[in-house]
Design an enzyme around this catalytic site. Structure first.
Site, mmCIF file in Angstrom:
data_model
loop_
_atom_site.group_PDB
_atom_site.id
_atom_site.type_symbol
_atom_site.label_atom_id
_atom_site.label_comp_id
_atom_site.label_asym_id
_atom_site.label_seq_id
_atom_site.Cartn_x
_atom_site.Cartn_y
_atom_site.Cartn_z
ATOM 1 N N ARG A 26 0.829 -1.213 0.000
ATOM 2 C CA ARG A 26 0.000 0.000 0.000
ATOM 3 C C ARG A 26 0.864 1.265 0.000
ATOM 4 N NH1 ARG A 26 -5.109 -2.103 1.690
ATOM 5 N NH2 ARG A 26 -5.996 -0.178 0.942
ATOM 6 N N ARG A 30 -2.827 7.180 1.446
ATOM 7 C CA ARG A 30 -3.180 8.371 2.216
ATOM 8 C C ARG A 30 -2.127 8.881 3.194
ATOM 9 N NH1 ARG A 30 -8.713 6.030 4.113
ATOM 10 N NH2 ARG A 30 -7.250 4.320 4.174
ATOM 11 N N ARG A 39 -5.977 13.299 -4.330
ATOM 12 C CA ARG A 39 -7.319 12.902 -3.899
ATOM 13 C C ARG A 39 -8.224 14.074 -3.541
ATOM 14 N NH1 ARG A 39 -10.466 10.830 -2.845
ATOM 15 N NH2 ARG A 39 -10.683 9.287 -1.211
ATOM 16 N N ASP A 75 -7.412 -1.473 -7.061
ATOM 17 C CA ASP A 75 -7.883 -2.099 -5.834
ATOM 18 C C ASP A 75 -8.272 -3.543 -6.134
ATOM 19 O OD1 ASP A 75 -8.615 -1.209 -2.917
ATOM 20 O OD2 ASP A 75 -10.158 -2.619 -3.545
ATOM 21 N N TYR A 150 -15.535 -9.749 0.778
ATOM 22 C CA TYR A 150 -16.167 -8.433 0.596
ATOM 23 C C TYR A 150 -17.494 -8.569 -0.143
ATOM 24 C CZ TYR A 150 -12.005 -6.287 2.459
ATOM 25 O OH TYR A 150 -10.994 -5.934 3.299
HETATM 26 O O1 CP3 Z 1 0.284 1.197 -3.281
HETATM 27 C C1 CP3 Z 1 -0.649 0.370 -3.288
HETATM 28 O O2 CP3 Z 1 -0.535 -0.752 -2.794
HETATM 29 C C2 CP3 Z 1 -1.940 0.831 -3.915
HETATM 30 C C3 CP3 Z 1 -2.773 -0.213 -4.540
HETATM 31 C C4 CP3 Z 1 -3.731 -0.925 -3.597
HETATM 32 C C5 CP3 Z 1 -4.909 -0.369 -3.002
HETATM 33 N N1 CP3 Z 1 -5.577 -1.371 -2.381
HETATM 34 C C6 CP3 Z 1 -5.338 1.043 -3.090
HETATM 35 C C7 CP3 Z 1 -6.321 1.577 -2.126
HETATM 36 C C8 CP3 Z 1 -3.673 -2.276 -3.219
HETATM 37 C C9 CP3 Z 1 -2.596 -3.298 -3.518
HETATM 38 C C10 CP3 Z 1 -4.859 -2.539 -2.472
HETATM 39 C C11 CP3 Z 1 -5.182 -3.881 -1.954
HETATM 40 C C12 CP3 Z 1 -6.380 -4.070 -1.128
HETATM 41 N N2 CP3 Z 1 -7.570 -3.400 -1.164
HETATM 42 C C13 CP3 Z 1 -6.517 -5.115 -0.182
HETATM 43 C C14 CP3 Z 1 -5.473 -6.174 0.113
HETATM 44 C C15 CP3 Z 1 -4.373 -5.659 0.976
HETATM 45 C C16 CP3 Z 1 -4.634 -5.688 2.434
HETATM 46 O O3 CP3 Z 1 -4.594 -4.594 3.030
HETATM 47 O O4 CP3 Z 1 -4.823 -6.762 2.993
HETATM 48 C C17 CP3 Z 1 -7.782 -5.004 0.394
HETATM 49 C C18 CP3 Z 1 -8.341 -5.918 1.481
HETATM 50 C C19 CP3 Z 1 -8.453 -3.921 -0.242
HETATM 51 C C20 CP3 Z 1 -9.851 -3.445 -0.020
HETATM 52 C C21 CP3 Z 1 -9.867 -2.021 0.386
HETATM 53 N N3 CP3 Z 1 -9.699 -0.939 -0.468
HETATM 54 C C22 CP3 Z 1 -10.038 -1.506 1.689
HETATM 55 C C23 CP3 Z 1 -10.233 -2.363 2.937
HETATM 56 C C24 CP3 Z 1 -9.987 -0.110 1.606
HETATM 57 C C25 CP3 Z 1 -10.253 0.907 2.693
HETATM 58 C C26 CP3 Z 1 -9.237 0.895 3.739
HETATM 59 C C27 CP3 Z 1 -7.925 1.459 3.307
HETATM 60 O O5 CP3 Z 1 -6.919 0.765 3.439
HETATM 61 O O6 CP3 Z 1 -7.891 2.600 2.847
HETATM 62 C C28 CP3 Z 1 -9.730 0.231 0.248
HETATM 63 C C29 CP3 Z 1 -9.545 1.583 -0.315
HETATM 64 C C30 CP3 Z 1 -8.187 1.845 -0.904
HETATM 65 N N4 CP3 Z 1 -7.511 1.017 -1.757
HETATM 66 C C31 CP3 Z 1 -7.409 3.030 -0.728
HETATM 67 C C32 CP3 Z 1 -6.238 2.864 -1.499
HETATM 68 C C33 CP3 Z 1 -5.137 3.849 -1.665
HETATM 69 C C34 CP3 Z 1 -7.816 4.271 0.076
HETATM 70 C C35 CP3 Z 1 -8.781 5.047 -0.732
HETATM 71 C C36 CP3 Z 1 -8.654 6.543 -0.588
HETATM 72 O O7 CP3 Z 1 -7.769 7.149 -1.217
HETATM 73 O O8 CP3 Z 1 -9.488 7.117 0.124
#
Ligand code: CP3
Length: 340
Positions: A26, A30, A39, A75, A150
């Protein structure tokens, strides 16, 4: 220097004799002020669908920290909307409009034309490759179990009990659901590789909540099938498992080059139990909130514990959290790069 000669790809293949590569799960997100600035202007979904912006946010942590690999910005839930399950990302995490709460609801899901519906993903990858031609790029997807969590729960959860109940209450429907998600995921990853991804990672974020026999059936079998279908692509395959420790022996049989290890397990122990595979991990992301000396000391401790540094990729043991200080990431990267 070609990508094949990069420390990251060499470490994936267990043949890295140089500096230990490091990237951060990740890493675009943020905790970075420059990401938050993007964003301010666009929503998360718009960002995911705009190739120029994808490339920009992938580059941000690379420019700032000198990391050894980039990861596609998208994502694991991007595949759901074209499958018939719209998702939004309000503050506080993903929300599905219509969670799959009965066997009948699975019938609403369908296969789709990936190249058409998710065209912004390969376009994003090509843009990243234009601006960062020498950087190894990791493509990714969620494991079928994690994505189904999910789909069924409709949002985040501590234990994903609804998904666990669903596979036992409706095993036949669950098998059909996993078949669909697996088939989409396999083709989705192949599309990423064809567009230029140099490695692929499957996130098994929630499979570690399953019992042992269920982990074999609902995590190992589907992930192994997806990876095996990608044999011919020759790119390294990474399986990240959250709560790996009880299942290391099962995961050692998965057809992949690298296992991502969560922060609960001793990384050296994981490496010993995964012969022939490289390991990726596993500093506790919470450590980044401690003093910089602690970040350096805990990183150093992991590095020194490893028997075979040639098959090590340094990372956190789960995703970096919002609020993590950028100075801590700088310290982490510096400590890894100075190790040898
Ligand atoms: O640099 C990177 O890794 C960005 C790419 C990426 C995102 N999500 C962007 C994202 C990756 C590889 C993911 C994987 C992801 N998404 C997982 C598996 C990894 C893990 O943490 O176990 C899961 C379970 C998700 C589902 C998801 N997407 C959640 C639970 C959330 C909200 C909580 C959070 O971590 O922010 C998201 C949103 C999300 N995905 C954001 C980002 C940058 C935040 C969104 C924003 O900018 O407001």
């Amino acid at each position: 220097m070609g990508i094949e000669q990069s420390s990251f790809i060499k470490a994936c293949r267990g043949k890295n004799e140089g500096r230990i590569p490091v990237w951060v799960m990740r890493q675009a997100g943020r905790y970075l002020p420059e990401y938050r600035a993007v964003r301010e202007k666009v929503s998360f979904l718009e960002l995911c669908r705009t190739p120029e912006l994808i490339a920009e946010v992938v580059r941000q942590p690379i420019d700032r920290f000198g990391l050894d690999a980039g990861i596609l910005f998208s994502d694991i839930l991007t595949i759901l909307e074209p499958m018939g399950a719209p998702v939004s990302f309000p503050e506080g995490g993903p929300r599905l409009e219509n969670p799959i709460d009965s066997p009948e609801a699975v019938k609403w899901l369908h296969d789709f034309d990936i190249e058409k519906e998710l065209a912004f993903v390969p376009e994003g990858i090509r843009k990243i490759k234009e601006i960062l031609p020498d950087l190894p790029l990791i493509g990714f997807a969620g494991s079928p179990f994690t994505v189904s969590c999910y789909l069924i729960e409709g949002k985040g959860s501590k234990a994903f009990d609804k998904a666990k109940r669903f596979i036992h209450a409706y095993p036949k429907t669950a098998a059909e659901l996993f078949e669909l998600v697996s088939s989409v995921t396999e083709r989705y990853l192949r599309m990423q590789i064809e567009a230029g991804a140099d490695a692929v990672q499957l996130f098994e974020s929630w499979g570690g909540t399953l019992s042992r026999d269920d982990f074999l059936r609902w995590s190992v079998q589907p992930t192994n099938r997806i990876f095996t279908a990608l044999n011919e692509s020759k790119v390294p395959r990474i399986l990240f498992v959250n709560n790996l420790a009880p299942y290391t022996d099962l995961v050692s049989g998965v057809n992949c080059e690298v296992v991502g290890v969560d922060y609960r397990m001793d990384l050296a122990d994981a490496q010993r139990k995964l012969p022939g595979k490289s390991v990726q991990g596993n500093l506790d992301p919470a450590v980044l909130f401690g003093p910089l000396e602690l970040v350096a000391a805990k990183t150093q401790m992991i590095l020194e514990s490893i028997d075979d540094p040639n098959r090590l990729i340094f990372n956190l043991g789960h995703g970096i959290q919002p609020g993590a200080p950028v100075e801590a990431v700088e310290m982490l990267v510096k400590t890894v790069h100075e190790f040898r």
